[in-house]
Each structure stands twice: as structure tokens, then as C-alpha cells.
Scaffold this active site. Structure first.
Site, PDB file in Angstrom:
ATOM      1  N   GLU A 165    -117.875 -23.196 -68.575  1.00 34.18           N
ATOM      2  CA  GLU A 165    -118.896 -22.505 -67.789  1.00 34.18           C
ATOM      3  C   GLU A 165    -120.139 -23.361 -67.536  1.00 34.18           C
ATOM      4  OE1 GLU A 165    -119.836 -18.611 -69.247  1.00 34.18           O
ATOM      5  OE2 GLU A 165    -117.748 -17.976 -69.306  1.00 34.18           O
ATOM      6  N   GLU A 384    -111.024 -17.083 -70.710  1.00 33.71           N
ATOM      7  CA  GLU A 384    -111.779 -16.053 -71.428  1.00 33.71           C
ATOM      8  C   GLU A 384    -111.732 -14.763 -70.637  1.00 33.71           C
ATOM      9  OE1 GLU A 384    -115.892 -16.795 -72.463  1.00 33.71           O
ATOM     10  OE2 GLU A 384    -115.422 -18.827 -73.137  1.00 33.71           O
TER      11      GLU A 384
HETATM   12  C1  FCB Z   1    -118.998 -16.497 -71.992  1.00 32.28           C
HETATM   13  C2  FCB Z   1    -119.077 -17.614 -73.006  1.00 32.28           C
HETATM   14  C3  FCB Z   1    -118.565 -17.237 -74.369  1.00 32.28           C
HETATM   15  C4  FCB Z   1    -118.967 -15.837 -74.749  1.00 32.28           C
HETATM   16  C5  FCB Z   1    -118.607 -14.866 -73.648  1.00 32.28           C
HETATM   17  C6  FCB Z   1    -118.911 -13.419 -73.977  1.00 32.28           C
HETATM   18  O1  FCB Z   1    -119.925 -16.704 -70.997  1.00 32.28           O
HETATM   19  O2  FCB Z   1    -118.357 -18.735 -72.552  1.00 32.28           O
HETATM   20  O3  FCB Z   1    -119.020 -18.198 -75.284  1.00 32.28           O
HETATM   21  O4  FCB Z   1    -120.302 -15.795 -75.062  1.00 32.28           O
HETATM   22  O5  FCB Z   1    -119.264 -15.221 -72.478  1.00 32.28           O
END
Ligand code: FCB
Length: 478
Positions: A165, A384
């Protein structure tokens, strides 16, 4: 009961990040990162939590890997800590690297595929003191560090991700200041983004030079958190334009250089006259940078939690002014490269997680299709996805139905995109276990495994049991 199957070999995993779980911040030669500094700034973290101990994973790693095995995880996505491996951004610290050697060995012995991310936000503080990601030299320091890790672990780790990210590292770190290092310097966010991308490109180049190819079973990619920008009122031209700007500064600022080898023209128009250290951000882009940045990748990691609903707002709009919804500015408005833009977040009447993030799985389907159609991206892994919930422990059990439902809905959304031909190869739930959730400290739990921070006892939640069964079945039951 009907089932929806995933293709054979679909990769099931869970994700975590070094700073959020390891603790042991001054052990074996680790030196401070920007987050160690940031968490100590008054008001930076709710409750004033820090990550000095976190989940104590540094000392409990073998047990945590055993837990992953119990949960049938085929893969574990983790990050290596730059401030452990190259403390202060300097020469390699073998003791720090050893931790990841042990972790990778433990994973392989357990039959779990390591999925390694080189940068999940923990820049050595010493490099920030020299300008951080707004300093071009940081990109070269990143490449040096990344090559060090590759040379140590490349024989046993096949999947390599440069950044997690980069939007957060750049815009939250250098524009809004909501994340470390907490700078609020307008278009510095774009300068930082370019240098993050440059670091990515420099490593990809080294990776290929070292023979890292898919023929050798090696893969390199990047994880983005692209959003879906749906104008709050699609009939209002100003909202449509706010959505275009948000798409530019959240999505295209990364996707265009990575997959088209250029920055979009509207980005230049929108930021016309905005200077960083007296110069336009484009001055950071040197000859040859975009060739490096746009080198072909083997996969794209996509992190997704929610879409965004931009609206054109007066700069001084206060939360709650628009139809009773909470309005969050993407950035501190007056220094923002999102002039006049804000978010309606969440829309009134829409379902949300306990973190107030709107639940909109269809946005994920649309996003995946758009990435394929507009950018022809390589195979996608959802690196994620998951939900924060105010979990309650009842007689030693955590019945986190809302989290399970969230994951299930998003897996259907992934399958919907795959049904339309999008090549998605795997899914990593965020997160393996509750952890230090950045500005929210330990207050926000995302784990499928519960962590008692007083005792460090791990307890799989109902979502973990469900996920473990689903991973083996490789299918959703309806
Ligand atoms: C993302 C991050 C991760 C975590 C999630 C909830 O933006 O990459 O580390 O904090 O959100």
C-alpha cells in the site's frame, strides 16, 4: 446446499506485518523506525498504545507457525523489518536477518508457502531524518536493503512483494500526516509516491538480473490498495469531478506508472501550481525512472476493505453536515492535493463493520474487473481483506459472525469477478491474529485469531475455524 468452487491450487493464506506483531523493538540490533517515533507523538495513536511488545511474535514465532498449520493455511504473508535487517538504513545486521531465516525455515517445514513483503511501512528513522521518502536516495537505500533480503532468502522464498500500500506510505505519511512520519506537506505525498515506485522498480530490475523469473518459480509484484471512487451524487458534476480526482490521486498515480509507464495528464492539471520545496512534484521524475517502474510484474497484490464515496465539499465542511453522514477529509484540506474533495463515509443506511467502514463487496468485483480492463494487470492475489469487529470473549470463545460474513461476502465478490474472466489466484485474510492496528493501537481487532495482550494467549475465533475448513474444501457453501 450449493457450493461455489475455487480453481484447484487457489492459494489460501493469512497476512500480518512486522511492526504490527513482532514487538522486540530493541532486540538483536533493531533500531527505530518512523513508527517507533510516531507512536510516541501525543495524540498520534488512540489510547497512546505503542508496539514495543505487540503480539511478541518475535519470541513466539514457532508457536505462531504451528497455529497457522492448525488453521490449514497454505501460505503466510509477512513483512521483513528494514530496521532489523539494515538498522538505521546502514549495513546488514545478520542477527536481524536470522529471525527471517528461522521464520522461513519454520514455514517451509510446516508446509506453508512464505509470501514476503519487503516494505510494510517501517522506514528506518535515520533515513527519515535524511528526508525520508521525499529524498530520492531513500529509493536506492530501499533497493540495497531489498537485495540483501533477496540474497539471503531468495533460495527459499518464491514470492516477493516490494511495497504494501504505497498510497498509505506516501499520502498518509507525507500529505495528511495521519500515519508516520506524520508530515503534512501537500504534494510531498506525490514525490514520496514516485520514490516508493522508483525503489520498487530498482528492486524488480535487480531481481530479474539475479535470475528471478517465473521459469525459476520466482515471482515479483507489488501490493496496492486501489479504491472504487463512486461519486456521492452521480448527477452532480462537482461530485463526479471529485471522484475523478480521487481516482487520480489514489489509484492512477500508482497504476499508470506501473502499467502504462507514465503519469496521467489530469494529475498534472489538478496539482498545477502546488509545489514541494519550491518545485513541482514532476521534478522528482528523472529520465529512465518510468522505464524501471513499468517493468513487467508477475502478480499484482490487491488489498481491499471498502470503496470510497467522494463528494465536492467546501473546505470548511464539518463532519455530519451532509445528510447526517460522517464526512472525512482525505487529507488536511488546506494542504491537500484533493482540493475541495472529501468523503461521505459511510453513506447513511449502508451496512458497516464496527470500524464504520462501509461493506460493499460489489465494489471489489467492479475493482477487479476494472484493473483487468483498464490496465491488463498480471494475475491478482487478494493480499488483504478482512473486518474489524468489537469481539467479545464468551466462555473462552469468540463468535465473530460479522467477520465471517464479511469474508464470505468478499470471497463471493472475488468469484463473481473470476466468473467474468479476471485471473485471481489467491486470497490472504487480514489478519492472522489481532495486532497493533496503527493509529488505532490495539483497540481495533482484525484477527481471525484472538490475542489476549495481557497473557499473549492466542484463541482461534469462529471465523478462523470456518476459514480453515473452507480453505481445505476450496469452496464456499451457500
Ligand atoms: C491496511 C494495512 C494493514 C492493516 C489493514 C487493516 O491498510 O496494510 O497493515 O492495518 O489495513
Amino acid at each position: 446446499m450449493t457450493t461455489r468452487e475455487f480453481p484447484p491450487g487457489f492459494l489460501w493464506g493469512a497476512a500480518a506485518a512486522a511492526y504490527q506483531i513482532e514487538g522486540a523493538v530493541d532486540v538483536d540490533g533493531r533500531r527505530p523506525s518512523i513508527w517507533d517515533t510516531f507512536v510516541r507523538l501525543p495524540g498520534a495513536i488512540v489510547n497512546g498504545d505503542d508496539a514495543d511488545v505487540a503480539c511478541d511474535h518475535y519470541h513466539r514465532m514457532p508457536q505462531d507457525v504451528a497455529l497457522m498449520r492448525q488453521l490449514n493455511l497454505a501460505s503466510y504473508r509477512f513483512s521483513t523489518a528494514w530496521p532489523r535487517i539494515c538498522p538505521d538504513g546502514g549495513p546488514v545486521n545478520q542477527a536481524g536477518l536470522d529471525f527471517y531465516r528461522r521464520l522461513v525455515d519454520e514455514l517451509l517445514t510446516a508446509g506453508i508457502t512464505p509470501w514476503l513483503t519487503l516494505y510494510h511501512w517501517d522506514l528506518p528513522q535515520a533515513l527519515e531524518d535524511a528526508g525520508g521518502w521525499t529524498n530520492r536516495d531513500t529509493a536506492y537505500r530501499f533497493a540495497d536493503y531489498a537485495v540483501t533480503v533477496y540474497d539471503a532468502l531468495g533460495d527459499r522464498v518464491d514470492s516477493w512483494t516490494t511495497h504494501n500500500e504505497p498510497w498509505c506510505s506516501s499520502f498518509m505519511g507525507y500529505t495528511s500526516g495521519g500515519h508516520a512520519p506524520g508530515r503534512q506537506e501537500g504534494v510531498a505525498g506525490i514525490v514520496a509516491a514516485h520514490h516508493l515506485l522508483l525503489g520498487h522498480g530498482l528492486f524488480v530490475d535487480e531481481f530479474r538480473r539475479r535470475g528471478g523469473t517465473q521459469g525459476d518459480g520466482k515471482a515479483v509484484g507489488i501490493t496496492l490498495n486501489p479504491t472504487v471512487a463512486d461519486p456521492f451524487d452521480p448527477t452532480r458534476a462537482a461530485d463526479v469531478d471529485a471522484a475523478r480526482r480521487l481516482d487520480g490521486l489514489h489509484n492512477r498515480v500508482f497504476l499508470d506508472p506501473l502499467f502504462r509507464g507514465r503519469y496521467a495528464e489530469d494529475l498534472a492539471l489538478d496539482t498545477d501550481g502546488m509545489l514541494f520545496e519550491g518545485r513541482p512534484w514532476q521534478d522528482a521524475v528523472r529520465d529512465g525512472d518510468l522505464e524501471l517502474i513499468s517493468a513487467p510484474l508477475d502478480f499484482l497484490g490487491v488489498n481491499f476493505y471498502h470503496g470510497d464515496v467522494p463528494a465536492a465539499l467546501p473546505y470548511d465542511a464539518e463532519p455530519g453536515e451532509l445528510l447526517g453522514s460522517r464526512i472525512e477529509h482525505a487529507t488536511r484540506p488546506r494542504q491537500s492535493p484533493y482540493p475541495g474533495g472529501g468523503f461521505v463515509f459511510p453513506r447513511t443506511g449502508r451496512p458497516t463493520t464496527d470500524r464504520d467502514w462501509e461493506i460493499d463487496p460489489d465494489a471489489l468485483t467492479r475493482l477487479l474487473i476494472r484493473l483487468r480492463d483498464d490496465y491488463g494487470v498480471p494475475p491478482i492475489y487478494i493480499t488483504e481483506n478482512g473486518a474489524m469487529a468489537d469481539d467479545v470473549v464468551e466462555d473462552g470463545a469468540i463468535h465473530d459472525t460479522a467477520r465471517r460474513d464479511y469474508i464470505e461476502q468478499h470471497l463471493h465478490a472475488v468469484l463473481d469477478a473470476m466468473d467474468k474472466g479476471v485471473d485471481v489466484r489467491g486470497y490472504f485474510v487480514w489478519s492472522l491474529m489481532d495486532n497493533f492496528e496503527w493509529s488505532y493501537g490495539y483497540a481495533h481487532r482484525f484477527g481471525i485469531v484472538h490475542v489476549d495482550y495481557d497473557t499473549q494467549v492466542r484463541t482461534p475465533k469462529d471465523s478462523a475455524r470456518w476459514y480453515a475448513e473452507m480453505a481445505v474444501r476450496n469452496a464456499l457453501c451457500q
